[in-house]
Enzyme design. Structure first.
Site, PDB file in Angstrom:
ATOM      1  N   ASP A  62      -9.246  -1.895 -43.614  1.00  0.00           N
ATOM      2  CA  ASP A  62      -9.225  -3.108 -42.791  1.00  0.00           C
ATOM      3  C   ASP A  62      -9.386  -2.651 -41.341  1.00  0.00           C
ATOM      4  O   ASP A  62      -8.526  -1.924 -40.815  1.00  0.00           O
ATOM      5  CB  ASP A  62      -7.878  -3.813 -43.014  1.00  0.00           C
ATOM      6  CG  ASP A  62      -7.771  -5.115 -42.240  1.00  0.00           C
ATOM      7  OD1 ASP A  62      -8.454  -5.265 -41.204  1.00  0.00           O
ATOM      8  OD2 ASP A  62      -6.979  -5.973 -42.665  1.00  0.00           O
ATOM      9  N   VAL A  63     -10.476  -3.071 -40.688  1.00  0.00           N
ATOM     10  CA  VAL A  63     -10.741  -2.572 -39.330  1.00  0.00           C
ATOM     11  C   VAL A  63      -9.737  -3.078 -38.296  1.00  0.00           C
ATOM     12  O   VAL A  63      -9.699  -2.587 -37.173  1.00  0.00           O
ATOM     13  CB  VAL A  63     -12.182  -2.874 -38.844  1.00  0.00           C
ATOM     14  CG1 VAL A  63     -13.220  -2.181 -39.700  1.00  0.00           C
ATOM     15  CG2 VAL A  63     -12.446  -4.366 -38.748  1.00  0.00           C
ATOM     16  N   ASN A  89     -19.968  -3.125 -37.774  1.00  0.00           N
ATOM     17  CA  ASN A  89     -20.636  -4.346 -38.243  1.00  0.00           C
ATOM     18  C   ASN A  89     -19.664  -5.399 -38.789  1.00  0.00           C
ATOM     19  O   ASN A  89     -19.996  -6.583 -38.841  1.00  0.00           O
ATOM     20  CB  ASN A  89     -21.654  -3.959 -39.333  1.00  0.00           C
ATOM     21  CG  ASN A  89     -22.277  -5.155 -39.989  1.00  0.00           C
ATOM     22  OD1 ASN A  89     -23.055  -5.887 -39.378  1.00  0.00           O
ATOM     23  ND2 ASN A  89     -21.905  -5.409 -41.246  1.00  0.00           N
ATOM     24  N   TYR A 155     -14.857 -16.432 -31.457  1.00  0.00           N
ATOM     25  CA  TYR A 155     -16.044 -15.685 -31.900  1.00  0.00           C
ATOM     26  C   TYR A 155     -16.953 -15.384 -30.706  1.00  0.00           C
ATOM     27  O   TYR A 155     -17.367 -14.238 -30.495  1.00  0.00           O
ATOM     28  CB  TYR A 155     -16.797 -16.500 -32.960  1.00  0.00           C
ATOM     29  CG  TYR A 155     -17.949 -15.750 -33.592  1.00  0.00           C
ATOM     30  CD1 TYR A 155     -17.719 -14.770 -34.560  1.00  0.00           C
ATOM     31  CD2 TYR A 155     -19.270 -16.013 -33.236  1.00  0.00           C
ATOM     32  CE1 TYR A 155     -18.771 -14.076 -35.146  1.00  0.00           C
ATOM     33  CE2 TYR A 155     -20.325 -15.320 -33.813  1.00  0.00           C
ATOM     34  CZ  TYR A 155     -20.075 -14.359 -34.772  1.00  0.00           C
ATOM     35  OH  TYR A 155     -21.126 -13.671 -35.353  1.00  0.00           O
ATOM     36  N   LYS A 159     -17.745 -11.647 -29.239  1.00  0.00           N
ATOM     37  CA  LYS A 159     -19.100 -11.080 -29.309  1.00  0.00           C
ATOM     38  C   LYS A 159     -19.672 -10.830 -27.910  1.00  0.00           C
ATOM     39  O   LYS A 159     -20.478  -9.910 -27.729  1.00  0.00           O
ATOM     40  CB  LYS A 159     -20.009 -12.003 -30.131  1.00  0.00           C
ATOM     41  CG  LYS A 159     -19.617 -12.085 -31.616  1.00  0.00           C
ATOM     42  CD  LYS A 159     -19.740 -10.752 -32.336  1.00  0.00           C
ATOM     43  CE  LYS A 159     -19.520 -10.866 -33.841  1.00  0.00           C
ATOM     44  NZ  LYS A 159     -19.669  -9.589 -34.542  1.00  0.00           N
TER      45      LYS A 159
END
Ligand code: NAP
Length: 252
Positions: A62-63, A89, A155, A159
């Protein structure tokens, strides 16, 4: 082969863009460690990739967990002794929340996966890339990382920040033989949207008005090919920047 013997850590590899990238890189001879939380999906991808010249090793992780990131990097070094390429990614959407209804829970979860995870993984691999005097880091951002109306607040913020991080890393480590670039895909046909539960419909409807002007969706493989270009020496002079692949969605 364009990635012969290159050692690659690829996160978010259990579906969509990550899966397509894992298979494309294995075709080109890379030695991959593929990471996601769904071990069964990773195993199936490794099985598919066994038809190709490269090697694919699944590691469940789990990142958003620091200990999982350290484990991935340590195991990659145990397996191959170096890390040539890191691809951050893994990513998740928020529930299309805006600033007036954002919750701390959604904000922290999205930032942990989409931004803090890539920062921690980059920090860990740089320990080896600096010693090796070479390295290549690729971050999957989004057109939501360049424009305000292509996602929910968390989000879009995560990003955008990932693109800022890409520029900083590209600048700070270029004299050490390390490059860092981002890809900003437009709408790609993957499972990412299906994973959103309980979306805020008023925000989503506002975003969809814009989307209706440009309903074209790309294929994961079309992004995997750009990953391959950025990972290969063909892109040797590209550093600290973002390649947009959206079929023209942001051209207007
Ligand atoms: P996807 O099919 O949902 O893939 C997301 C991947 O991230 C999966 O492998 C998922 O695996 C993994 N992941 C999610 N949370 C994780 C965590 N905490 N730890 C480790 N892995 C995690 O969606 P996708 O479209 O291919 O997304 C890939 C990247 O492209 C994301 O960064 C996304 O933001 C970006 N992107 C996508 C689009 C699009 O339209 N599809 C557009 C622009 C940018 P597990 O659930 O097994 O952990």
């Amino acid at each position: 082969m364009r990635l012969s013997e290159k050692v690659v850590i690829l996160t978010g590899a259990s579906s969509g863009i990550g899966e397509a990238t894992a298979l494309r890189f294995a075709e080109e001879g890379a030695k991959l460690v593929i990471v996601a939380r769904s071990g069964d999906k990773l195993e199936k991808i490794a099985e598919k990739a066994s038809a190709f010249p490269g090697e694919v090793h699944p590691i469940v992780g789990d990142v958003s967990k620091k200990e999982d990131i350290e484990n991935v990097v340590n195991k990659t070094i145990e397996l191959f002794g170096r890390i040539d390429i890191l691809i951050n990614n893994a990513g998740i959407l928020d529930n299309y929340l805006s600033a007036d209804n954002m919750t701390d829970e959604v904000w922290n979860k999205v930032l942990d996966v989409n931004l803090t995870g890539p920062m921690r993984l980059t920090r860990e691999v740089l320990k080896y890339m600096e010693k090796q005097k070479h390295g290549n880091i690729i971050n999957t951002s989004s057109v939501g990382g360049l424009y305000g109306g292509r996602g929910g607040l968390a989000y879009v913020a995560s990003k955008h920040a990932l693109i800022g991080m890409t520029k900083h890393i590209g600048f700070m480590f270029q004299d050490k033989g390390i490059r860092c670039n981002a890809i900003a895909p437009g709408s790609i046909g993957t499972e990412i949207g299906l994973k959103v539960t309980n979306p805020n419909m008023s925000v989503l409807n506002k975003l969809m008005k814009h989307f209706e002007l440009f309903p074209q969706t790309g294929e994961p493989n079309e992004i995997a090919n750009i990953m391959l270009f950025l990972a290969s020496e063909e892109s040797s002079f590209i550093n600290g920047t973002t390649i947009v692949a959206d079929g023209g969605w942001t051209a207007f």
